[in-house]
Design a protein around this motif. Sequence first.
Motif, PDB file in Angstrom:
ATOM      1  N   GLY A   3      -5.982  -1.991   8.092  1.00  0.00           N
ATOM      2  CA  GLY A   3      -4.905  -1.273   7.425  1.00  0.00           C
ATOM      3  C   GLY A   3      -3.792  -2.227   7.052  1.00  0.00           C
ATOM      4  N   ALA A  96      -2.168  12.830   9.931  1.00  0.00           N
ATOM      5  CA  ALA A  96      -3.487  12.294  10.246  1.00  0.00           C
ATOM      6  C   ALA A  96      -3.740  12.603  11.715  1.00  0.00           C
ATOM      7  N   ARG A 132      -5.783  14.724   7.049  1.00  0.00           N
ATOM      8  CA  ARG A 132      -6.993  14.000   7.439  1.00  0.00           C
ATOM      9  C   ARG A 132      -7.267  14.243   8.916  1.00  0.00           C
ATOM     10  N   HIS A 134      -9.777  13.019  12.084  1.00  0.00           N
ATOM     11  CA  HIS A 134     -10.773  12.088  12.619  1.00  0.00           C
ATOM     12  C   HIS A 134     -11.333  12.682  13.913  1.00  0.00           C
ATOM     13  N   ALA A 144      -6.420   7.434  13.082  1.00  0.00           N
ATOM     14  CA  ALA A 144      -5.400   8.193  12.352  1.00  0.00           C
ATOM     15  C   ALA A 144      -4.223   7.298  11.980  1.00  0.00           C
ATOM     16  N   GLN A 146      -4.433   4.117  11.373  1.00  0.00           N
ATOM     17  CA  GLN A 146      -4.918   3.297  10.269  1.00  0.00           C
ATOM     18  C   GLN A 146      -4.843   4.072   8.949  1.00  0.00           C
ATOM     19  N   THR A 147      -5.205   5.345   9.002  1.00  0.00           N
ATOM     20  CA  THR A 147      -5.104   6.181   7.805  1.00  0.00           C
ATOM     21  C   THR A 147      -3.658   6.262   7.325  1.00  0.00           C
ATOM     22  N   GLU A 150      -2.567   3.202   5.516  1.00  0.00           N
ATOM     23  CA  GLU A 150      -3.071   3.184   4.144  1.00  0.00           C
ATOM     24  C   GLU A 150      -2.223   4.088   3.248  1.00  0.00           C
ATOM     25  N   TRP A 151      -1.878   5.283   3.727  1.00  0.00           N
ATOM     26  CA  TRP A 151      -1.050   6.198   2.936  1.00  0.00           C
ATOM     27  C   TRP A 151       0.299   5.576   2.602  1.00  0.00           C
TER      28      TRP A 151
END
Length: 348
Positions: A3, A96, A132, A134, A144, A146-147, A150-151
Amino acid sequence: MQGAAAIMIAGLGARTPVGISAPMSAASVRAGIVRFAQHPFMVDGAGAPMVVSAASYVPASVLGLERYLALAVPAMAEALEPLARVMSSLRPVPVALGLPLERSELPPRSQVASRLEAALEGSLEGRVRISRVHSAGHAAGLLALQTAAEWLNQGAELCLVGGVESYIEPETLEWLDRHEQLKSQTHRWGFVPGEAAAFCLVASERAMSRYGLQPLARVTAVASAIEQDRPDTGRVCTGIGLTRALQGALAALPSGAKVDHVFGDLNGDRSRADEYGFSIARLGERFVDATAVCTPADCWGDVGAASGPLFVNLAVAARLRRYARGPWSLLWTSSESGERCAALMGPA
């Protein structure tokens, strides 16, 4: 997959067997407080009372999805407190969410997510949106995170990251005992089942300034990998997946710096200890002391999907309370399904 860097921790919330808030949970772990106790009626295959680490403030009669809600809703609300002044003017904050691996006694993950969202609408005026999920067990909370990284690096300003898990359901305890994962006189390499929820409010640096948020810490990198040689495959695991996840996070460590603190989800399972041992044999020079791992499962039991966000809370508390040995913390989690995730945290 790594990320992107430079996301800020702006708020924390937690409900654990050793605390009803993030600060209380961190202080209890720091003090070595343990909340292991015999289950009031569950016994293992040898006829001995099962030992669990339950949140005593949630009635024993509350089970299933309702227990998840009892843990998660207050933790989410606590993490969002720094936004109280501006919440009414914001668009819904994306969430997330980390959840357990699919289990027969749990409702589908989509139902858990929708119920959590509905439960928050009253108290938080519908200002969150679970975007999202997981369902990955131990690694879910850091996945989460890491998500969220990214966002934020794609332009989002704010995200809520978290995980919730409870092993206290009678059917879950029976399953753990049958599969020799429940710590007992018979299964000494098992773990003490726990339960918890933990959430982190994360923000871009621009959002921190825009909304007047106080930085608690910086997440410098998050990385994940897949371990192919899991214990259930019958092959010898030499920690390749965990090594790759750790390397991905450590790539952001400044030249000459070393990791001061390590937080991991070692829980008494011998395979986890072996896997980490193989990994640090490859990467040990990047640590001040790679063997000095903080293992809060010794205090609150195994908390599965909530582990990663709770480790963030512990790393932040060490910094704020000034007992940290240095600025760099490495967090890692490993799921039975093969996901391995690691995060590097540094000074705010």
